[in-house]
Design a protein around this motif. Structure first.
Motif, mmCIF file in Angstrom:
data_model
loop_
_atom_site.group_PDB
_atom_site.id
_atom_site.type_symbol
_atom_site.label_atom_id
_atom_site.label_comp_id
_atom_site.label_asym_id
_atom_site.label_seq_id
_atom_site.Cartn_x
_atom_site.Cartn_y
_atom_site.Cartn_z
ATOM 1 N N LYS A 109 -10.132 8.817 12.967
ATOM 2 C CA LYS A 109 -8.976 8.159 13.558
ATOM 3 C C LYS A 109 -9.353 7.405 14.836
ATOM 4 C CE LYS A 109 -4.543 7.309 14.102
ATOM 5 N NZ LYS A 109 -3.801 6.424 13.192
ATOM 6 N N ARG A 110 -10.183 8.021 15.667
ATOM 7 C CA ARG A 110 -10.540 7.378 16.935
ATOM 8 C C ARG A 110 -11.366 6.114 16.696
ATOM 9 N NH1 ARG A 110 -10.184 9.173 22.147
ATOM 10 N NH2 ARG A 110 -11.560 8.168 23.668
ATOM 11 N N LEU A 111 -12.309 6.165 15.772
ATOM 12 C CA LEU A 111 -13.098 4.979 15.464
ATOM 13 C C LEU A 111 -12.232 3.894 14.833
ATOM 14 C CD1 LEU A 111 -16.500 6.418 14.188
ATOM 15 C CD2 LEU A 111 -16.123 4.967 16.182
ATOM 16 N N SER A 112 -11.241 4.301 14.021
ATOM 17 C CA SER A 112 -10.332 3.305 13.447
ATOM 18 C C SER A 112 -9.551 2.595 14.547
ATOM 19 C CB SER A 112 -9.365 3.986 12.475
ATOM 20 O OG SER A 112 -10.059 4.626 11.439
ATOM 21 N N ARG A 113 -9.108 3.343 15.548
ATOM 22 C CA ARG A 113 -8.364 2.745 16.650
ATOM 23 C C ARG A 113 -9.257 1.816 17.472
ATOM 24 N NH1 ARG A 113 -3.780 4.730 19.209
ATOM 25 N NH2 ARG A 113 -3.325 5.565 17.128
ATOM 26 N N PRO A 164 -12.860 15.514 1.374
ATOM 27 C CA PRO A 164 -11.658 15.074 0.625
ATOM 28 C C PRO A 164 -10.345 15.484 1.288
ATOM 29 C CG PRO A 164 -13.284 16.074 -0.837
ATOM 30 C CD PRO A 164 -13.739 16.351 0.551
ATOM 31 N N THR A 165 -10.359 16.530 2.108
ATOM 32 C CA THR A 165 -9.132 16.971 2.762
ATOM 33 C C THR A 165 -8.552 15.876 3.656
ATOM 34 O OG1 THR A 165 -10.088 19.185 2.793
ATOM 35 C CG2 THR A 165 -8.108 18.843 4.106
ATOM 36 N N CYS A 166 -9.405 15.037 4.181
ATOM 37 C CA CYS A 166 -8.964 13.982 5.096
ATOM 38 C C CYS A 166 -8.381 12.774 4.362
ATOM 39 C CB CYS A 166 -10.128 13.529 5.968
ATOM 40 S SG CYS A 166 -10.758 14.815 7.067
ATOM 41 N N THR A 167 -8.445 12.758 3.039
ATOM 42 C CA THR A 167 -7.914 11.599 2.315
ATOM 43 C C THR A 167 -6.391 11.516 2.401
ATOM 44 O OG1 THR A 167 -7.947 12.936 0.286
ATOM 45 C CG2 THR A 167 -9.840 11.497 0.703
ATOM 46 N N PHE A 168 -5.740 12.578 2.868
ATOM 47 C CA PHE A 168 -4.291 12.500 3.081
ATOM 48 C C PHE A 168 -3.956 11.463 4.155
ATOM 49 C CE2 PHE A 168 -4.582 16.768 1.197
ATOM 50 C CZ PHE A 168 -3.591 16.657 0.232
ATOM 51 N N MET A 169 -4.938 11.115 4.975
ATOM 52 C CA MET A 169 -4.695 10.115 6.007
ATOM 53 C C MET A 169 -4.546 8.717 5.410
ATOM 54 S SD MET A 169 -7.509 11.479 8.778
ATOM 55 C CE MET A 169 -7.042 10.290 10.020
ATOM 56 N N ILE A 170 -4.982 8.528 4.175
ATOM 57 C CA ILE A 170 -4.861 7.216 3.538
ATOM 58 C C ILE A 170 -3.449 7.004 3.002
ATOM 59 C CG2 ILE A 170 -5.730 5.755 1.678
ATOM 60 C CD1 ILE A 170 -8.361 7.224 1.860
ATOM 61 N N HIS A 171 -2.928 8.034 2.319
ATOM 62 C CA HIS A 171 -1.614 7.875 1.698
ATOM 63 C C HIS A 171 -0.915 9.229 1.696
ATOM 64 C CE1 HIS A 171 1.417 6.033 -0.818
ATOM 65 N NE2 HIS A 171 1.346 7.067 -1.652
ATOM 66 N N ARG A 172 0.128 9.316 2.460
ATOM 67 C CA ARG A 172 0.909 10.553 2.519
ATOM 68 C C ARG A 172 2.381 10.192 2.312
ATOM 69 N NH1 ARG A 172 -0.641 12.345 7.116
ATOM 70 N NH2 ARG A 172 -1.993 14.074 6.519
ATOM 71 N N GLU A 173 2.949 10.585 1.189
ATOM 72 C CA GLU A 173 4.342 10.261 0.875
ATOM 73 C C GLU A 173 5.291 11.301 1.472
ATOM 74 O OE1 GLU A 173 5.162 9.691 -3.194
ATOM 75 O OE2 GLU A 173 3.770 8.003 -3.451
ATOM 76 N N THR A 174 6.430 10.821 1.909
ATOM 77 C CA THR A 174 7.474 11.701 2.437
ATOM 78 C C THR A 174 8.462 12.012 1.322
ATOM 79 O OG1 THR A 174 7.236 10.686 4.615
ATOM 80 C CG2 THR A 174 9.234 11.963 4.209
ATOM 81 N N ARG A 175 8.587 13.281 0.972
ATOM 82 C CA ARG A 175 9.443 13.688 -0.151
ATOM 83 C C ARG A 175 10.919 13.761 0.245
ATOM 84 N NH1 ARG A 175 6.185 12.659 -4.369
ATOM 85 N NH2 ARG A 175 4.113 13.625 -4.061
ATOM 86 N N SER A 216 -2.171 8.796 10.066
ATOM 87 C CA SER A 216 -2.603 7.975 8.928
ATOM 88 C C SER A 216 -3.515 6.872 9.435
ATOM 89 C CB SER A 216 -1.394 7.357 8.221
ATOM 90 O OG SER A 216 -0.707 6.488 9.114
ATOM 91 N N LEU A 217 -4.229 6.261 8.501
ATOM 92 C CA LEU A 217 -5.170 5.186 8.863
ATOM 93 C C LEU A 217 -4.487 3.826 8.745
ATOM 94 C CD1 LEU A 217 -8.455 6.473 7.171
ATOM 95 C CD2 LEU A 217 -7.773 6.654 9.559
ATOM 96 N N TRP A 218 -3.402 3.648 9.500
ATOM 97 C CA TRP A 218 -2.732 2.352 9.474
ATOM 98 C C TRP A 218 -3.587 1.269 10.129
ATOM 99 C CZ3 TRP A 218 -2.127 0.281 14.255
ATOM 100 C CH2 TRP A 218 -2.083 1.149 15.344
ATOM 101 N N GLU A 219 -4.549 1.687 10.954
ATOM 102 C CA GLU A 219 -5.432 0.706 11.591
ATOM 103 C C GLU A 219 -6.293 -0.011 10.551
ATOM 104 O OE1 GLU A 219 -4.768 4.115 14.502
ATOM 105 O OE2 GLU A 219 -5.356 3.917 12.400
ATOM 106 N N ILE A 220 -6.730 0.733 9.528
ATOM 107 C CA ILE A 220 -7.554 0.115 8.487
ATOM 108 C C ILE A 220 -6.727 -0.879 7.676
ATOM 109 C CG2 ILE A 220 -9.022 0.565 6.497
ATOM 110 C CD1 ILE A 220 -10.181 1.528 9.122
#
Length: 550
Positions: A388-392, A417-428, A461-465
């Motif tokens: 996250k910090r490098l993305s920012r 793989p646990t960190c892949t939730f930062m790419i796409h996390r849906e709100t139920r 999330s990785l909105w920076e990417i």
């Protein structure tokens, strides 16, 4: 007849006496010529004095004559060199014949002679060390160094156990430490002697540690510290076991348990020499040199590698590339020597600042960062903080730095793989989703948090990417889109992206083949500053105002 015969006999006697006297006179004249040194042939004179010294102890005063010849300011270089070589042969012969040895049974007259010889020998050694070894002439330096090593060898072959601490070697090591930096003589000693012979290495390390702990002025301290690093860094081969036969320059120790046969003793001396060097006040450049070889040439010599922790921690506080090298050394101790350093990743995280992607050490940092983060057992929260910090930071970084960040993030997501939730996390929850769509949300990531385990990056999330997918540079935008695609590639080779620069990127764009010629529509203007023959255009009006204001 008798009178004539008597006269004849007397004449013959006189002729014989005259001939005998003439032959004796000629012999004495020749003897005087051979005894007096020839001014036309200094080499013959030096050899004659040398032969007389070795022939009889009555001619020991010739040693003083030869030393005086060397000390003469107007002495030619060839003559001086021939003289010191002859003196070396003389002293080696005298030491080999036992002329420098005295015992309790030695008569007082002999003791005086032995003491006088030792004083002349010390005077000769001082000349070699001070005048010849420090000479600006390479030939005089090389000759002096060769002779000094020959004398060290001869000294060590005396009766009984040789005292290396008080011998010539200690003085030679001090002289080598005082030579200018990058002097070839010191490198020659390291390559041809110190690295090969166990006894020379052991006592050289001992002399370095002893000399560095003395009192010196600032300039001298900086010089001997730099030269100490030069000598110690040449030791790239460590003794493997006590059973391995060693090479000795002097006599082999008679005792089977002598310290020269002990690998532990060798390491202890090297450890003391390195510690004395590290405590002598390293400059910034010297610190970088030492940090760069901690893993290969420093730590392997230490019996207690934890003694390097203070040095590495202090080096980290220097900042910049020095901090990065210090972390590399700490990582080696943690990984290879099993040392506990809980704050390692805390310090590594603190290096991710706004100047990182603009730094000239960016490539080195990412290489080391990839090594440090290679373990699959790191906590997901910690990994997420780095991602996250490098993305920012990439939002404000140059294209050459961004193209190294994105592949690294891809590799980390594949590894964790646990960190892949930062790419796409849906709100139920429908209510939360509606709230997000209408008012958005605040990023839970805390950029100011220093502890990577407490940043809350795993909840972000990785909105920076995704933002970088609209980057003005097409290469960056295209590369950023790999995060939104399926992760079919196992990993990216980071080396392909580290050495990027504006020049490389620009040349790649200019050298790219166009699949389709771009359509360009333009019209060549007939006027620039005027719209007609009488009216000024916008640019003309602007230029008029500029002219008036100036």
């Amino acid at each position: 007849m008798s009178t004539v015969g008597s006269a004849t006999t007397t004449g013959k006697k006189r002729k014989r006496e005259t001939s005998k006297l003439r032959d004796e006179t000629q012999r004495k004249t020749k003897s005087k010529k051979n005894t007096a040194p020839s001014e036309d042939d200094p080499q013959a004179a030096i050899l004659l004095l040398e032969a007389q010294i070795l022939e009889s102890r009555r001619n020991y005063n010739n040693i003083t004559t030869l030393i005086s010849t060397v000390k003469q300011q107007d002495a030619e270089e060839d003559t001086a060199v021939l003289t010191i070589v002859a003196l070396c042969r003389i002293f080696c012969r005298l030491m080999a014949s036992g002329c420098f040895v005295r015992s309790k049974a030695t008569p007082e007259t002999e003791v005086v002679i032995v003491q006088w010889l030792k004083e002349r020998y010390q005077e000769y050694v001082d000349i070699l060390l001070a005048d010849f070894l420090r000479s600006n002439t390479a030939s005089k330096q090389n000759v002096a160094f060769t002779l000094l090593m020959r004398l060290v060898e001869q000294e060590s072959k005396g009766e009984g156990e040789y005292n290396w601490r008080k011998g010539l070697l200690a003085s030679l090591v001090e002289a080598l430490l005082l030579l200018p930096e990058n002097d070839p003589i010191r490198q020659e000693y390291a390559e041809k002697y110190m690295k090969i012979y166990d006894d020379l290495r052991f006592y050289t390390l001992q002399s370095i540690a002893a000399y560095l702990t003395g009192d010196h002025d600032t300039a001298t301290q900086e010089l001997i510290t730099a030269n100490s690093i030069s000598l110690l860094s040449a030791l790239d081969k460590i003794p493997e076991s006590n059973d391995a036969p060693g090479a000795f320059y002097g006599q082999h120790p008679a005792q089977q348990k002598h310290q020269l046969y002990s690998v532990t003793a060798h390491k202890r001396q090297a450890q003391e020499a390195w510690l004395a060097t590290l405590r002598s006040g390293l400059s910034k450049d010297q610190r970088k040199v030492v940090l760069g070889m901690v893993a290969n040439r420093v730590a392997p010599w230490f019996l207690k590698v934890e003694m390097l922790m203070d040095f590495l921690t202090d080096s980290f506080n220097v900042g910049g590339a020095t901090s990065l090298l210090a972390l590399s050394g700490l990582f080696y101790l943690v990984q290879e020597k099993n040392l506990d350093y809980p704050s390692f990743y805390h310090k590594l995280y603190s290096l991710l600042d706004v100047g990182l992607l603009h730094s000239k050490h960016r490539s080195r940092f990412f290489r080391l960062l990839d090594t440090f983060m290679s373990s699959t057992h790191l906590p997901a929260a910690l990994v997420a903080s780095f991602i996250k910090r490098l993305s920012r930071l990439a939002l404000h970084g140059p294209p050459a730095g961004i193209v190294a960040v994105i592949p690294w993030i891809y590799n980390m997501l594949k590894r964790h793989p646990t960190c892949t939730f930062m790419i796409h996390r849906e709100t139920r929850d429908p209510d939360e989703r509606k709230e997000l769509e209408e008012g958005g949300m605040e990023d839970p990531f805390d950029m100011g948090e220093e502890d990577p385990m407490q940043t809350g990056a795993i909840e972000s999330s990785l909105w920076e990417i995704e933002t970088l997918q609209s980057h003005y540079h097409p290469n960056v935008a295209t590369l950023a889109k790999i995060i939104s695609e399926q992760f079919t590639k196992r990993s990216y080779n980071l080396e392909d992206f580290l050495d990027q620069s504006y020049t490389v990127i620009l040349n790649a764009e200019l050298g790219r083949e166009l699949k389709k010629t771009p359509v360009v529509e333009y019209e060549i203007p007939k006027r620039i500053f005027t719209e007609s023959d009488t009216e000024l255009g916008p640019l003309g009006v602007l230029m008029t105002k500029v002219y008036e204001l100036s």
